[in-house]
Design a protein around this motif. Structure first.
Motif, PDB file in Angstrom:
ATOM      1  N   SER A  65       0.803  -1.214   0.000  1.00  0.00           N
ATOM      2  CA  SER A  65       0.000   0.000   0.000  1.00  0.00           C
ATOM      3  C   SER A  65       0.844   1.276   0.000  1.00  0.00           C
ATOM      4  O   SER A  65       1.628   1.498  -0.913  1.00  0.00           O
ATOM      5  CB  SER A  65      -0.944  -0.068   1.196  1.00  0.00           C
ATOM      6  N   ASP A 277      -3.262   6.240  -3.097  1.00  0.00           N
ATOM      7  CA  ASP A 277      -2.102   5.643  -2.433  1.00  0.00           C
ATOM      8  C   ASP A 277      -1.497   4.560  -3.345  1.00  0.00           C
ATOM      9  O   ASP A 277      -1.936   4.386  -4.485  1.00  0.00           O
ATOM     10  CB  ASP A 277      -2.455   5.110  -1.037  1.00  0.00           C
ATOM     11  N   ASP A 279      -1.526   1.361  -3.680  1.00  0.00           N
ATOM     12  CA  ASP A 279      -2.282   0.250  -4.280  1.00  0.00           C
ATOM     13  C   ASP A 279      -3.691   0.695  -4.673  1.00  0.00           C
ATOM     14  O   ASP A 279      -4.555  -0.131  -4.980  1.00  0.00           O
ATOM     15  CB  ASP A 279      -2.322  -0.968  -3.358  1.00  0.00           C
ATOM     16  N   ASP A 281      -6.306   2.057  -3.108  1.00  0.00           N
ATOM     17  CA  ASP A 281      -7.546   1.843  -2.352  1.00  0.00           C
ATOM     18  C   ASP A 281      -7.887   3.035  -1.457  1.00  0.00           C
ATOM     19  O   ASP A 281      -8.863   2.998  -0.713  1.00  0.00           O
ATOM     20  CB  ASP A 281      -7.516   0.530  -1.545  1.00  0.00           C
TER      21      ASP A 281
END
Ligand code: 16G
Ligand code: ZN
Length: 530
Positions: A65, A277, A279, A281
């Motif tokens: 992430s 961010d 990744d 999400d």
């Protein structure tokens, strides 16, 4: 029975470093990438067991992430696209920390305790972010899957929410959508086009949005998706991965915690911008005003925008469907007050971590949840969804039917498995264009209370124990009383401490009537923690 030889043979190729102990935390396993090879292999093994037990496809996502590029991590995704069940988080921790010679025994124990039918077929789908280490680590997951005779499909580079979507599609006979990345783009873009149809086809000039992609997967996927979207929405990507390090001085987490522009974006006054961010999400919006002041529009304001839009539509539809908003202790006090007192929407507070919010949001006909950091989505109960789809088809009253159709578009536009920066962005853009709101008007719905977050290093962060959704400390004795006394010194103030679930620190949050006071209160509370 399980093929012990195969497991042992492969296991030796993915040896655990001596003495390393890791925990399946709020976001799965997460640490330096070079410590994770054995964890990946073992999560491949575990995913096979979970798949056999649930007789469903299970997802494995390789990502860390918003963490620095050198880190990596892994999460398992359960059959309906949800986070892994808590009892299996414990199995994951147990398996990841087992010494080499005990791996087989731990697997056998899990099979026994969870009544896994070993004859059952297993199917695992795998995705990864753009970190340099991710490809090799996802190969280790595959080694684990094949060691236990599981089948797999490697989707390669995908965002975390895309993999959640794909898992859900695989297990619901395509009812949630087509189990391909293109299928996802088609589903979202169709919903977006339908929702914004009248407005965009009125010859509106194009609407520009600047997006900081954190030098991550979001850029890649937005570029793939762009040609599915109406030309009126013109997306300008920054930190698209062509240069610059992942999450370095950019991305949603950086912008939220530093409350300033990311590096690598150029903005003119009052331009609407957002950051994903690593990744994709999480999403936060922001703009610089004419005086050059930075304005953050965080998850709380996104939740407010979305829930007021949904509430209006529900009012027009006239059905008795209940909407609720779920937040954490980090939600700005002004947002909670606005939602409860002005919008008259019930607000609930849960512990930090997506799974807690998601779980609570499932209790409503329509549950809107967002963490202040920008992770969030909307959940529709089966009853609400059925009702809305039916009204969109059959309702005779034109106005009511139109509202139902728009709600139906929202159902299809939002990723109900997990928060998704792309899907959230499209919903926000649709609402702004439909309501004719500028980013400043949106920001002006309420004024955030000045706040400050601090980290405190302590010998053992677990000595702090909290209750009331992390808003009050029950241990160590006397700490809460000390915090209460400090809070009393300031106006519109609030403060809490909690042990981090992702770092070896205690987090302090304070808000007050001025930035100076919020800073003071945060510092004073930090001192009380020692
Ligand atoms: C994880 C959580 C995030 C939470 C954060 C808090 C998921 C998928 N992610 O990143 O929701 O805000 O941890 O971190 O649940 P902290 O415990 O270190 O404050
Ligand atoms: Zn993320």
């Amino acid at each position: 029975d399980m093929d012990l030889n195969a497991i042992t043979k492969f296991s030796a190729l993915h040896a655990k470093p001596d003495g390393l102990i890791l925990q399946y935390g709020t976001a799965g396993f997460r640490t330096k990438a070079n410590c994770l090879d054995h964890v990946m292999y073992r999560m491949g093994l575990l995913a096979v067991l979970r798949s056999k037990q649930t007789k469903s496809t299970i997802g494995v996502m390789v990502t860390a992430s918003h963490n620095p590029e050198e880190d990596n991590g892994v999460k398992l995704i359960d059959p309906l696209g949800e986070m892994l069940a808590p009892s299996w988080e414990e199995h994951a921790t147990c398996l990841a920390n087992a010494e080499e010679q005990n791996v087989h025994a731990v697997l056998a124990e899990i099979c026994h305790r969870e009544a896994v039918n070993q004859q059952q077929k297993a199917m695992i789908i795998i995705g990864r972010d753009t970190r340099p280490s991710s490809e090799k680590l996802s190969q280790s997951v595959i080694d684990g899957v094949t060691a236990l005779g599981g089948q797999y499909h490697d989707y390669g580079l995908v965002t975390t929410p895309q993999l959640h979507y794909l898992v859900c599609c695989q297990n619901t006979n395509g009812q949630y959508g087509k189990a391909t990345v293109e299928g996802y783009y088609q589903k979202l873009s169709k919903a977006f086009v339908d929702l914004t149809k009248q407005t965009f086809s009125n010859g509106n000039e194009s609407r520009a949005l600047k997006i900081d992609c954190a030098s991550g997967i979001g850029a890649l996927k937005l570029k793939e998706m762009e040609h599915y979207l109406p030309r009126e929405l013109s997306l300008h990507l920054f930190n698209d991965g062509s240069k610059g390090k992942l999450n370095h001085l950019c991305g949603a987490d950086f912008v939220k915690s530093h409350q300033k522009l990311p590096l690598g974006i150029e903005v003119k006054p009052n331009e609407r911008c957002c950051s994903f961010d690593g990744d994709a999400d999480r999403i936060v919006y922001y703009y610089n005003d004419a005086a050059g002041h930075f304005h953050l529009i965080d998850g709380d304001k996104i939740a407010t925008l979305i829930s007021s839009f949904l509430k209006e539509l529900l009012l027009e539809v006239g059905e008795n469907l209940k909407i609720g908003v779920v937040q954490t202790a980090y939600a700005n006090g002004s947002s909670t007050q606005y939602l409860e007192e002005i919008m008259k929407v019930p607000v609930h507070c849960t512990k930090t971590g997506v799974k807690h919010l998601h779980h609570k949001a499932q209790e409503f006909d329509i549950g809107v949840y967002f963490e202040a950091n920008g992770h969030g989505t909307v959940l529709f109960s089966k009853t609400a969804e059925t009702k809305i789809r039916q009204l969109a088809k059959e309702e005779m009253d034109e106005k009511k039917r139109k509202a139902a159709m728009m709600l139906e578009n929202v159902i299809d536009l939002i990723n109900q498995t997990v928060g998704d920066a792309i899907s959230d962005m499209l919903l926000v853009e649709a609402i702004l264009v439909l309501k004719g709101l500028s980013v400043q008007q949106w920001d002006g719905i309420y004024t955030d209370l000045p706040n400050r977050q601090l980290k405190v290093m302590v010998a053992d962060r677990q000595v702090i124990d909290t209750t009331d959704a992390e808003r009050r400390a029950v241990r160590p004795v006397g700490l809460q009383e000390a915090i209460d006394d400090l809070v009393k010194k300031y106006r519109s103030s609030r403060a809490f401490v909690r042990p981090s679930g992702t770092e070896d620190v205690v987090r302090v949050y304070a808000e007050a009537d001025s930035q100076e006071n919020a800073d003071k209160l945060a510092t004073e509370v930090s001192l009380a923690v020692f």
